[in-house]
Design a protein around this motif. Structure first.
Motif, mmCIF file in Angstrom:
data_model
loop_
_atom_site.group_PDB
_atom_site.id
_atom_site.type_symbol
_atom_site.label_atom_id
_atom_site.label_comp_id
_atom_site.label_asym_id
_atom_site.label_seq_id
_atom_site.Cartn_x
_atom_site.Cartn_y
_atom_site.Cartn_z
ATOM 1 N N MET A 1 -30.967 -25.040 -8.825
ATOM 2 C CA MET A 1 -30.304 -26.058 -9.378
ATOM 3 C C MET A 1 -31.104 -27.448 -8.964
ATOM 4 S SD MET A 1 -26.611 -27.941 -8.578
ATOM 5 C CE MET A 1 -25.892 -26.217 -8.804
ATOM 6 N N ASN A 5 -28.922 -32.155 -12.364
ATOM 7 C CA ASN A 5 -27.635 -31.317 -12.269
ATOM 8 C C ASN A 5 -26.643 -31.666 -11.447
ATOM 9 O OD1 ASN A 5 -29.465 -29.956 -14.078
ATOM 10 N ND2 ASN A 5 -28.850 -28.062 -13.331
ATOM 11 N N THR A 95 -22.907 -23.634 -8.901
ATOM 12 C CA THR A 95 -23.343 -23.132 -10.115
ATOM 13 C C THR A 95 -22.504 -21.947 -10.780
ATOM 14 O OG1 THR A 95 -25.612 -23.916 -9.672
ATOM 15 C CG2 THR A 95 -25.458 -22.390 -11.467
ATOM 16 N N THR A 97 -22.328 -19.971 -14.167
ATOM 17 C CA THR A 97 -22.544 -19.309 -15.421
ATOM 18 C C THR A 97 -23.076 -20.382 -16.175
ATOM 19 O OG1 THR A 97 -20.512 -17.819 -15.240
ATOM 20 C CG2 THR A 97 -21.561 -17.667 -17.364
ATOM 21 N N ASP A 98 -24.301 -21.178 -15.862
ATOM 22 C CA ASP A 98 -24.793 -22.235 -16.610
ATOM 23 C C ASP A 98 -24.136 -23.335 -16.535
ATOM 24 O OD1 ASP A 98 -26.583 -20.343 -17.343
ATOM 25 O OD2 ASP A 98 -25.960 -19.742 -19.150
ATOM 26 N N LYS A 99 -22.989 -23.664 -15.737
ATOM 27 C CA LYS A 99 -22.407 -25.114 -15.392
ATOM 28 C C LYS A 99 -22.292 -25.306 -14.021
ATOM 29 C CE LYS A 99 -17.450 -24.676 -15.589
ATOM 30 N NZ LYS A 99 -16.343 -25.422 -16.392
ATOM 31 N N GLU A 100 -22.280 -26.412 -13.751
ATOM 32 C CA GLU A 100 -21.993 -26.799 -12.442
ATOM 33 C C GLU A 100 -20.606 -27.370 -12.256
ATOM 34 O OE1 GLU A 100 -24.898 -27.901 -13.750
ATOM 35 O OE2 GLU A 100 -26.068 -26.196 -13.121
#
Length: 110
Positions: A1, A5, A95, A97-100
């Motif tokens: 990351m 992000n 993190t 699955t593609d999101k924070e």
């Protein structure tokens, strides 16, 4: 990351703290172990008015990668009455699955 992000979830949290949107923080699951009332009390106990930091202050966030986990410990000194204070926001950024996601761990004097 990357740092961008982390800032993408940290800045809105700080904005909501400054705006007094404690219930929104709780409803969105960013409150950690605290209720909205407890978050307000943590900030009020310090004294003064929580204010927005200047944009260039975000270079001062302390980010620690948690070994073998998809998460980071983040510490940021909040601004009170337009001055950097020793009131510190400690939170965890994960993190997933593609999101924070971000969650408050503590608001304390450091």
């Amino acid at each position: 990351m990357n740092r961008d992000n982390i800032l993408a979830v940290l800045k809105p949290l700080i904005h909501d703290l400054v705006s007094g949107n404690f219930e929104l923080i709780e409803q969105s699951g960013r409150n950690g172990p605290y209720s909205s009332l407890e978050l307000k009390e943590l900030i009020d106990e310090y004294g003064g008015q929580l204010t927005s930091p200047p944009e260039d202050d975000f270079i001062n966030i302390n980010v620690i990668e948690i070994e073998n986990e998809p998460e980071y410990a983040v510490e940021y000194e909040l601004w009170i009455d337009n001055t950097k204070s020793d009131l510190t926001l400690s939170c965890t950024v994960r993190t997933e699955t593609d999101k924070e996601t971000i969650s408050i761990e503590n608001i304390h004097v450091l």
